[in-house]
Design an enzyme around this catalytic site. Structure first.
Site, mmCIF file in Angstrom:
data_model
loop_
_atom_site.group_PDB
_atom_site.id
_atom_site.type_symbol
_atom_site.label_atom_id
_atom_site.label_comp_id
_atom_site.label_asym_id
_atom_site.label_seq_id
_atom_site.Cartn_x
_atom_site.Cartn_y
_atom_site.Cartn_z
ATOM 1 N N VAL A 95 21.571 -25.920 87.112
ATOM 2 C CA VAL A 95 21.978 -26.973 88.046
ATOM 3 C C VAL A 95 22.131 -26.311 89.401
ATOM 4 C CG1 VAL A 95 23.768 -28.650 88.658
ATOM 5 C CG2 VAL A 95 23.121 -28.330 86.254
ATOM 6 N N GLY A 103 29.428 -32.422 86.551
ATOM 7 C CA GLY A 103 29.205 -32.693 85.134
ATOM 8 C C GLY A 103 27.745 -32.728 84.733
ATOM 9 N N GLY A 105 25.529 -30.239 84.233
ATOM 10 C CA GLY A 105 25.209 -29.277 83.177
ATOM 11 C C GLY A 105 25.666 -29.765 81.822
ATOM 12 N N TYR A 139 30.349 -22.739 78.447
ATOM 13 C CA TYR A 139 29.883 -22.932 77.071
ATOM 14 C C TYR A 139 31.055 -22.978 76.084
ATOM 15 C CZ TYR A 139 25.290 -21.871 79.045
ATOM 16 O OH TYR A 139 24.153 -21.883 79.797
#
Length: 165
Positions: A95, A103, A105, A139
């Site tokens: 991104v 938001g 990603g 992540y």
């Protein structure tokens, strides 16, 4: 995939012919971020053939905002002999820095999770550079777990050619 409206007037959708320059720009920006600015030899023509040719072998979801591609998730299918089912390998997630924090990603990864669930795939996997703390934190925030006991192996260049013999 059905296009989704995102914050800031952006749209998440499957890539389509004509997106190649924006996709390549994101790939190049990712290479710069990953400290490999000269590593990209890909072309818009190769991207077009890969994503939209006779038998596509890779796929791409994009975030488009104000007519520009500002985010990409490039992926392909894997297969697990243990589960007997396919999965998705996320090759690149990017991104644009100016668009982060909206938001996008998370929505790109969520779109791949949706593909997995809809098609009965067993997993969504990817790698991340050890030094990339912001991405690792992101992540972990979405529930991803590291596979510390596995080390990626790669053959390229002369070693690949020598083995092919």
């Amino acid at each position: 995939m059905t296009p989704r409206d995102l914050p800031g007037g952006a749209v998440l959708r499957a890539a389509r012919p004509g997106d190649e320059p924006g996709i390549l720009a994101c790939i190049r920006a990712l290479a710069i971020y990953e400290r490999e600015p000269d590593a990209v030899v890909n072309t818009t023509e190769a991207i077009g053939e890969t994503l939209f040719g006779g038998e596509p072998r890779a796929f791409c979801h994009v975030v488009e905002r104000d007519g520009a591609i500002v985010g990409i998730a490039i992926w392909f299918l894997t297969y697990s002999t243990w589960t007997g089912r396919h999965g998705i390998w996320l090759e690149d997630l990017y991104v644009d820095e100016a668009q982060r924090g909206r938001g996008y990603g998370k929505q790109l990864i969520a779109s791949l999770a949706s593909v997995c669930v809809e098609r009965g795939y067993s997993r969504l996997e990817w790698t991340v550079l050890d030094w990339n703390a912001p991405s690792i934190a992101f992540y972990r925030s979405i529930g991803a777990t590291p596979m510390d006991e596995w080390t990626t192996q790669r053959l390229t260049g002369e070693a690949l050619e020598a083995l092919a013999g």
